[in-house]
Structure formats: C-alpha cells, structure tokens
Design a protein around this motif. Structure first.
Motif, mmCIF file in Angstrom:
data_model
loop_
_atom_site.group_PDB
_atom_site.id
_atom_site.type_symbol
_atom_site.label_atom_id
_atom_site.label_comp_id
_atom_site.label_asym_id
_atom_site.label_seq_id
_atom_site.Cartn_x
_atom_site.Cartn_y
_atom_site.Cartn_z
ATOM 1 N N ASN A 1 28.993 -0.704 10.199
ATOM 2 C CA ASN A 1 28.973 -2.055 9.136
ATOM 3 C C ASN A 1 29.162 -3.241 9.758
ATOM 4 O OD1 ASN A 1 29.981 0.046 7.402
ATOM 5 N ND2 ASN A 1 32.155 0.163 7.527
ATOM 6 N N LYS A 2 28.058 -3.685 10.254
ATOM 7 C CA LYS A 2 28.396 -4.831 10.883
ATOM 8 C C LYS A 2 26.122 -5.006 11.049
ATOM 9 C CE LYS A 2 31.697 -4.384 13.921
ATOM 10 N NZ LYS A 2 32.530 -5.850 13.784
ATOM 11 N N TYR A 3 26.564 -6.768 11.018
ATOM 12 C CA TYR A 3 25.205 -6.963 10.456
ATOM 13 C C TYR A 3 24.809 -7.342 11.428
ATOM 14 C CZ TYR A 3 26.723 -6.747 5.350
ATOM 15 O OH TYR A 3 27.075 -6.336 4.030
ATOM 16 N N GLY A 4 22.527 -6.787 11.131
ATOM 17 C CA GLY A 4 21.673 -7.948 12.576
ATOM 18 C C GLY A 4 20.491 -8.195 11.514
ATOM 19 N N PHE A 5 19.474 -8.206 12.424
ATOM 20 C CA PHE A 5 18.860 -8.719 11.489
ATOM 21 C C PHE A 5 17.193 -7.861 11.621
ATOM 22 C CE2 PHE A 5 20.424 -12.762 10.544
ATOM 23 C CZ PHE A 5 20.657 -12.865 9.775
ATOM 24 N N ILE A 6 16.529 -7.777 11.119
ATOM 25 C CA ILE A 6 15.114 -6.617 11.652
ATOM 26 C C ILE A 6 14.369 -7.053 10.738
ATOM 27 C CG2 ILE A 6 15.740 -4.983 10.849
ATOM 28 C CD1 ILE A 6 14.574 -4.238 8.432
ATOM 29 N N ASP A 7 12.522 -7.922 11.806
ATOM 30 C CA ASP A 7 11.506 -8.468 11.272
ATOM 31 C C ASP A 7 10.442 -7.899 10.060
ATOM 32 O OD1 ASP A 7 10.131 -6.713 12.858
ATOM 33 O OD2 ASP A 7 9.732 -8.103 14.232
ATOM 34 N N LYS A 8 9.754 -8.637 10.375
ATOM 35 C CA LYS A 8 8.618 -7.565 9.023
ATOM 36 C C LYS A 8 7.610 -6.778 9.567
ATOM 37 C CE LYS A 8 5.329 -11.123 9.498
ATOM 38 N NZ LYS A 8 3.963 -12.039 9.357
ATOM 39 N N LYS A 9 8.403 -6.275 10.766
ATOM 40 C CA LYS A 9 7.244 -4.827 11.091
ATOM 41 C C LYS A 9 8.287 -3.753 11.197
ATOM 42 C CE LYS A 9 3.349 -7.042 13.053
ATOM 43 N NZ LYS A 9 2.843 -7.659 14.624
ATOM 44 N N GLY A 10 9.760 -4.265 11.230
ATOM 45 C CA GLY A 10 11.087 -3.188 10.877
ATOM 46 C C GLY A 10 11.643 -3.772 12.209
ATOM 47 N N LYS A 11 10.874 -3.979 13.070
ATOM 48 C CA LYS A 11 12.206 -3.900 14.465
ATOM 49 C C LYS A 11 13.377 -4.506 14.338
ATOM 50 C CE LYS A 11 10.678 -5.290 19.017
ATOM 51 N NZ LYS A 11 9.873 -5.740 19.962
ATOM 52 N N SER B 1 0.588 -1.114 -0.082
ATOM 53 C CA SER B 1 -0.221 -0.364 -0.949
ATOM 54 C C SER B 1 0.821 1.160 -0.376
ATOM 55 C CB SER B 1 -0.846 0.534 0.947
ATOM 56 O OG SER B 1 -0.588 0.456 1.841
ATOM 57 N N GLY B 2 2.139 1.292 0.256
ATOM 58 C CA GLY B 2 3.135 2.272 0.659
ATOM 59 C C GLY B 2 3.498 2.564 1.473
ATOM 60 N N LYS B 3 2.842 2.100 2.713
ATOM 61 C CA LYS B 3 2.990 2.262 3.765
ATOM 62 C C LYS B 3 4.447 1.721 4.483
ATOM 63 C CE LYS B 3 1.556 1.430 8.860
ATOM 64 N NZ LYS B 3 1.023 0.552 9.596
ATOM 65 N N VAL B 4 5.442 2.986 4.966
ATOM 66 C CA VAL B 4 6.500 2.392 5.064
ATOM 67 C C VAL B 4 6.744 1.553 6.541
ATOM 68 C CG1 VAL B 4 9.389 3.833 6.238
ATOM 69 C CG2 VAL B 4 7.498 4.926 4.400
ATOM 70 N N VAL B 5 7.408 0.558 6.323
ATOM 71 C CA VAL B 5 7.553 -0.757 7.283
ATOM 72 C C VAL B 5 8.924 -0.286 8.153
ATOM 73 C CG1 VAL B 5 7.074 -2.413 7.875
ATOM 74 C CG2 VAL B 5 5.688 -2.534 6.048
ATOM 75 N N ALA B 6 9.882 -0.005 7.431
ATOM 76 C CA ALA B 6 11.247 0.625 8.564
ATOM 77 C C ALA B 6 12.005 1.680 7.570
ATOM 78 C CB ALA B 6 12.044 -1.442 8.144
ATOM 79 N N LYS B 7 11.800 2.396 7.951
ATOM 80 C CA LYS B 7 12.631 3.883 7.046
ATOM 81 C C LYS B 7 13.731 3.177 6.954
ATOM 82 C CE LYS B 7 10.056 7.182 10.454
ATOM 83 N NZ LYS B 7 10.803 8.374 10.713
ATOM 84 N N PRO B 8 14.061 3.791 5.359
ATOM 85 C CA PRO B 8 15.155 3.488 4.720
ATOM 86 C C PRO B 8 16.447 4.082 5.667
ATOM 87 C CG PRO B 8 14.392 4.866 3.776
ATOM 88 C CD PRO B 8 13.473 4.779 4.627
ATOM 89 N N ALA B 9 17.424 3.215 6.519
ATOM 90 C CA ALA B 9 18.225 3.720 7.403
ATOM 91 C C ALA B 9 19.342 2.635 7.398
ATOM 92 C CB ALA B 9 17.402 3.357 8.538
ATOM 93 N N TYR B 10 19.380 1.513 6.288
ATOM 94 C CA TYR B 10 20.541 0.620 6.785
ATOM 95 C C TYR B 10 21.115 0.681 5.211
ATOM 96 C CZ TYR B 10 17.070 -1.436 9.891
ATOM 97 O OH TYR B 10 16.602 -1.189 10.937
ATOM 98 N N LYS B 11 22.875 0.339 5.288
ATOM 99 C CA LYS B 11 23.132 0.696 4.275
ATOM 100 C C LYS B 11 23.066 -0.569 3.270
ATOM 101 C CE LYS B 11 27.620 2.683 6.570
ATOM 102 N NZ LYS B 11 28.690 3.165 6.545
ATOM 103 N N GLU B 12 23.154 -1.786 3.340
ATOM 104 C CA GLU B 12 22.862 -2.784 2.809
ATOM 105 C C GLU B 12 21.269 -4.188 3.749
ATOM 106 O OE1 GLU B 12 25.960 -5.877 1.958
ATOM 107 O OE2 GLU B 12 27.466 -4.239 2.034
#
Length: 716
Positions: free
Chosen positions: A618-628, A591-602
């Motif tokens: 420059n470290k990696y982690g994981f977010i879920d489908k709600k952006g958390k 629907s165009g709703k922002v779930v996770a703001k563009p804040a990640y390099k990759e």
C-alpha cells in the motif's frame, strides 16, 4: 452477454397481384413547394431580344426540316440565311414567323380533310399542329424590344428560348407554374388557370377552374362546362355531356360523360359531337399506343383511334415490364400471358403473375414472378423462358441474385435464371456490406455447421461452426463452437473465435480457456483512433460472466492483446497502455508485449517517463517505461514530476521533495508545499508557518539558513 443466435433466413416475398399500369406520359417532377412543375433551369442566358429571335428561328427551322424530311424548301433556305446573322431584327423575324404561320395553317387545312386514321397519319398530323403551336407562341418576340430570356428544355425535352419561369418563385399569387409544352406554359394564378407564351405574357388569361396542357393546338379547359381553347385563346362550343376530361396525345383525349361512361374523343368533338371509341365503364392507359377498357366486369384493349384491339372478355388485364409486348390476362381466376395481337403465349394456369422490379443499374431485364399450385417460378418476359419451380423466391439484391427455397434448402439464382449458389443450405442470411452472407449446412448428427460465403458461393469463413454473428463495421465477426464436458460451469460451454472479412482468424481458440468457455463480442468502438475494441466474456464459478477487453489493430487487422484485460487506458506519450488484470495494473506496448506485468494496485499517469504505482504494501513508488522500479515503494503519497522533481509524503501529513533518483531535495518535514505558477518555484511551509522558496532546480533561494538546518537534521 446476450446469447448469439443462428442467423435465420430473412427473405421477403412479393405480394402476388397485378403491377401498376405504365403511364403513357412520364409525370413531370414537381419542386418541394409542389407549385413548379418540370425542370426550368437555364442552359444559357440570352443577352437580348434580338438574340432570342435568332435562337427561336434556329429551332423553328429544325422543326420545319423534320417535317420536310430534310428536303429544304424555299422557306427553309430563307431561315437558313437568317442563321448567319448574330442577331435578328424584329421586322425580319416578323416576316419569317408570318410565312411559317401561313404554311402551317395551310398544312392544317389540308390534313383536316384527310380521313385516313392510321397511326402514321395521326403522327404526321400531330407534328404539324404541334410545330404550329411553337410558331404562334414565338410570335411574341416580334413586339419585344427588351426582356430577360433563357435557353432551356421544355416538358418534351426540346430546346426552346423562353421567359425564365422561376422568376415567379416567391409570388404568393401562383399555385402552379408548369414548364412550357407545345409553346405554352400552364399556370394557376389567383386560383384559376391560364397560359403564358414564350415571352411570359399571359396570352390566355387565368379564368378557368380546370385546364390541361396543349394537345396538338388545343387545350381542354373548364369553367362551368368543358371547352376546347385554341392557341389564340378562342373558346369552342361546350363539350356536350362531358363531366371530366384528360388530354392524351395526338389531339386525342379520354372523356367521362354524364352517364358515367368513358370514351375517347379528338379535338374536333365540339363540332362533330362524335366519339372515337365505343362507350366503356372505364378507360385507362395500358401503354403508349393502347388503352385498357372495362365493359361490365371484363377488360380488353383499344387503340388510340378508338378501334378494338382485344375484345373485353377477360377478368383482368395488365401489361408486363416488357411494355407493349405481353399482357397479363386473367380468366376464370387463372392468369396467363397474351401478346397485344391477342395470341395466348402462356395459358391461364397460374394463380398470379406479377412484374419484378429490378434497378437497371443491376441488370436490364424484364422478369415476372408466377405462382401456381406447385410453387413459384420466374418468367423472362423477353423470350418467355421459365425457371425451375421453387417453394419460395426472394427479391433480387444488388448482385442480381434472388434467394430461392428448393424443398428445405436455400440457394440463389441470377437474373438470367441460372443457379449461382446451389440450394444446399439449411439457412442463408442477407448479404452484408462486404458481399458476404451467413450460411448453414447439415453436418454430422444433423447438427448445423455455419460460416460465411461470397455472392459466388465461395466459402470465406469455413462452414465449421455452430453459430455465427454479424460483422461489425470494421469487418470482424464472432464464430462459436459448442464444447462439451466443461469444468466450469459443469456441462457444455461456448468457445468463440474472431475472423475478419477475408477469412483470416484474428483471435483463435485458446486451449487454457476452452474448458471453461470464452465468448467474444465485436464492437464499433475505436480506441486511440487506431484500435478496435473487442469484449471478452469468461464464465465465473457463480455462473456469471466476467467481461474483459481485447484490442485489434485497425489498419493491419491484427490482435495486439494476447489476453483480455479488465480495463485498458489509452496509450500515452511513451506509446504504452496501462492495463488491469485480476485487480492489478501493468503496462503493454502497442504490439501487445507486456512491459510491466500487472502487479500494482494502482497506476498513475506517466510524468516525465515515470509511472507512479501502488504496491502490495500500500505504498507508492515509481517505475520507468521499461517496467523497472526506479523509486522504491516507500511513500504514502506521490505527486507528478515537474522539471525532474516530485512532491511526496511518508505519512503524518508531512511533505517533501525528491528527484528522479529518489534523492531527498527537501525532507518530509513540511506541512504544505506549493508550486508557484509564474516561476515554477516551490513554496514550502512548516508547522510554524515559516516559508521557504526553492527554485525549479531544487536550490534554496529564500530563508535558506533555516532550511539548511532542517535538511541537516534529516540527513543525520
């Protein structure tokens, strides 16, 4: 991005000359090989010769009744009696055919002594001779006991029973096979011409260099000289002084003579040696009853019997699309209209008059385009109504409208010469697939204001914009406003909007970007099968354009991206789009709703509902489908989850295994970790080469004692 340009008038105008002549007989269609002429497909297969005779008698009976005007003679009654039989024996058939042959021969002898030459008499004579030709050809069924035949239509559209001529396809001997006409099929075999009867017999052997179709009992043929042959193949005396000839109808032909002159002749020319008409420099078909003649440099008309209809006193003469009613005449380099009785209906004051060709599916009309010193007009040939004078008139389109120019303005008129769209526009485009046309009017300070209108003149996209582009195949179009006093770049800039074909604004003017300008370009690209891609161009400080992308939902034609993105990936099983903005990645839903703001390099692809991302450290982690954030950004390397477990590294080439809650199932100690394809187990190898096996749940199954020591040290 290429600059959008105003759509200028794209009208084409006719070449103002006389139209091509109407043909007396419609040309028969050839197949792709250019050998077979006419439609020869079978309407019905005939089971036997006896049934073929039955069908032939039925058709010949109808022919006889036509000649007798429905009054049944004794012979008609006999033929009617035969129709009650399913099949017909050859003896009975022969008897009927002999009686028909005798009757027609007697009728022909009678009419040959009749010198009345009015058109009604000519048509009567022609009908008798044509019907006799059918009888002669059909006599072949009397001697046949077997054979393959079909019901079909001949070149005149009459239903007949005959040999399936398409059987000759693939036979290299034949250079032409023509459908039956007046009982006989013309063929070219081994480079010479001959004729077949209804049974497919070569009753007139192939022997002629040239041959025309049968024309009321006779056909023009040429060996060294031109002759007539009759339906029995008998040759006439040579046709004196004739070097070329062409059959017309009613037993009349046009002939070219050795002195280069033309005249009409009839089927008795071999005996009479007399022409029907005077000699002319040219004779060509004008309409079904008249012929255009040329004498010296002047043109006139003659009738089918050779008598003069219009004296040859005109510089040129041609028919209009209202065939047989009016003629376009030229005198002293001026053109007008005359009826076929010689009455002037429009004086020769025009520079040109030409026929306008309009598809009958659009309108059944008969129109001409006339030009004089004042401009162009349209003439309705049915009643000689004339339109207003215009500076230019374009072709009629699929809506039955022609674009006209009145002074410096454009509009449309219909085939009834009525103004449908008033000529008030400075420019008009061409109608697109949605029935819309770009239009521009004069605005304030002589600035053009542009939009789109329907074919009835209704505004769909308001005429309020400086420029408009073309619609894409999904019904979207870009319109533009010129903004002033922009901050970047300095001076004027362009601000675009996007509309759909119904006039609904899909992407409006955005206040925050208007001062620097923003431009759009529609595309024919479909994303994920359901979204239309729109390119966005935003000026940068150095004067270049930065290109981004927007998405419009295809079915509802609704914008789903509230801003442009540098990159958009296809949505995944979570129905989320990874998007990039200003070098950073985030997530939006469908629907165009922002779930996770563009804040990640990759951003890595989703695995088991989690997205691997790279943060500013420059470290990696994981977010879920709600952006958390579910797993903190602690790792130099991460791999996709597999059954709830993922291989990770904190650097130094040391690998470990974590679960979805970041529990360390295996510490980052091992130099190599592999997933075994067959069992989905984990194979861990340390720096000494020792191997450890964990099952798909993370439980140790091999070398577990040493593995527990490693895990214990990591937990301290």
């Amino acid at each position: 991005m290429k600059k959008l340009l105003l759509l200028s008038l794209l009208s084409s105008f006719w070449q103002h000359g006389f139209g091509q002549q109407n043909q007396l007989l419609a040309s028969s269609k050839k197949d792709s090989s250019n050998i077979f002429i006419g439609d020869m497909h079978a309407k019905e297969r005939v089971e036997s010769v006896a049934i073929a005779r039955k069908y032939a008698i039925s058709q010949l009976k109808k022919d006889l009744e036509v000649l007798e005007k429905g009054n049944k003679s004794t012979l008609s009654n006999e033929l009617s009696a035969s129709n009650s039989e399913r099949t017909l024996a050859n003896e009975t058939f022969s008897l009927y055919l002999a009686k028909l042959d005798k009757k027609y021969k007697a009728d022909i002898r009678s009419i040959e002594t009749d010198n009345i030459r009015d058109i009604f008499q000519i048509e009567q004579k022609s009908e008798i001779k044509r019907r006799h030709s059918h009888v002669v050809s059909a006599q072949c069924f009397s001697s046949k006991n077997e054979g393959n035949y079909i019901k079909m239509n001949d070149l005149d559209g009459e239903e007949i029973v005959g040999f399936p001529l398409e059987n000759f396809k693939g036979n290299s001997r034949y250079g032409l096979v023509e459908n039956f006409h007046q009982g006989f099929a013309r063929i070219k075999k081994d480079q010479v011409f001959g004729f077949l009867n209804y049974c497919g017999d070569e009753v007139i052997p192939c022997q002629f260099d040239k041959a025309d179709i049968f024309n009321d009992g006779k056909a023009l043929v040429k060996k060294y000289e031109w002759y007539f042959i009759d339906v029995y193949g008998n040759e006439s005396e040579a046709l004196e002084n004739i070097v070329d000839a062409k059959a017309l109808k009613y037993g009349i032909s046009v002939a070219k003579f050795k002195n280069g002159k033309f005249a009409l002749i009839d089927n008795s020319y071999d005996v009479s040696k007399k022409v029907l008409s005077e000699y002319y420099d040219d004779i060509s078909i004008f309409n079904k009853d008249l012929f255009r003649i040329k004498l010296g440099k002047y043109y006139g008309l003659i009738k089918l019997d050779g008598s003069v209809k219009i004296d040859p006193i005109y510089d040129n003469l041609n028919s209009t699309t209202e065939q047989g009613k009016w003629m376009i005449i030229e005198q002293n380099k001026k053109v007008g209209l005359m009826d076929t009785d010689g009455n002037i209906r429009l004086k020769p004051t025009f520079e040109s008059i030409s026929n306008i060709q309009i598809d009958p599916s659009i309108a059944v009309v008969s129109l001409g385009l006339a030009k004089d010193e004042t401009g162009f007009k349209i003439i309705d040939f049915k009643d000689l109504r004339i339109s207003k004078t215009y500076q230019a008139i374009g072709e009629f389109n699929k809506y039955g409208l022609a674009q006209v120019k009145d002074g410096k303005y454009f509009g449309f008129i219909n085939t009834d010469l009525q103004v449908v769209i008033e000529p008030i526009y400075r420019s008009l485009g061409t109608f697109n697939q949605y029935g819309l046309i770009s239009a521009c009017k004069d605005g304030n300070n002589n600035a053009l204001r542009c939009g789109y209108i329907k074919h009835d003149g209704t505004e769909v996209i308001p005429l309020a914009f400086d420029e408009v582009a073309n619609f894409n195949k999904f019904g979207l179009v870009v319109v533009r406003e010129n903004a002033k006093n922009c901050s970047m770049p300095s001076g004027n800039c362009k601000v675009d909007m996007v509309f759909d074909k119904s006039g609904t604004m899909i992407i409006g003017k955005t206040n925050e970007v208007a001062p620097i300008g923003i431009r759009y370009a529609t595309t024919d690209t479909i994303f994920n099968g359901s979204y239309i891609v729109i390119k966005t161009f935003t000026p940068t400080k150095n004067g270049d354009d930065e290109m981004e992308f927007n998405l419009v939902e295809r079915n509802n034609v609704k914008r789903i991206t509230t801003q442009g993105y540098k990159s958009i990936r296809k949505y995944d099983s979570n129905l989320l789009f990874p998007v990039q903005k200003e070098g950073k990645w985030g997530l939006i839903d469908t629907s165009g709703k922002v779930v996770a703001k563009p804040a990640y390099k990759e951003m890595l692809y989703s695995t088991e509902g989690l997205y691997g991302v790279k943060f500013d450290n420059n470290k990696y982690g994981f977010i879920d489908k709600k952006g958390k954030v579910q797993i903190a950004f602690d790792y130099d390397e991460i791999r996709p989850f597999n059954n709830g477990l993922a291989i990770v590294s904190k650097g130094g080439g040391k690998l470990g295994i974590i679960n979805r809650f970041n529990a360390k199932i295996a510490p980052c100690y091992f130099s190599e970790i592999n997933i075994l394809p067959a069992t989905k187990q984990f194979e861990l190898i340390d720096t000494s080469g020792s191997k450890y096996i964990l099952n798909s749940l993370g439980d140790c199954v091999t070398n577990c004692g040493k593995f527990d020591e490693i895990r214990k040290l990591a937990n301290q």
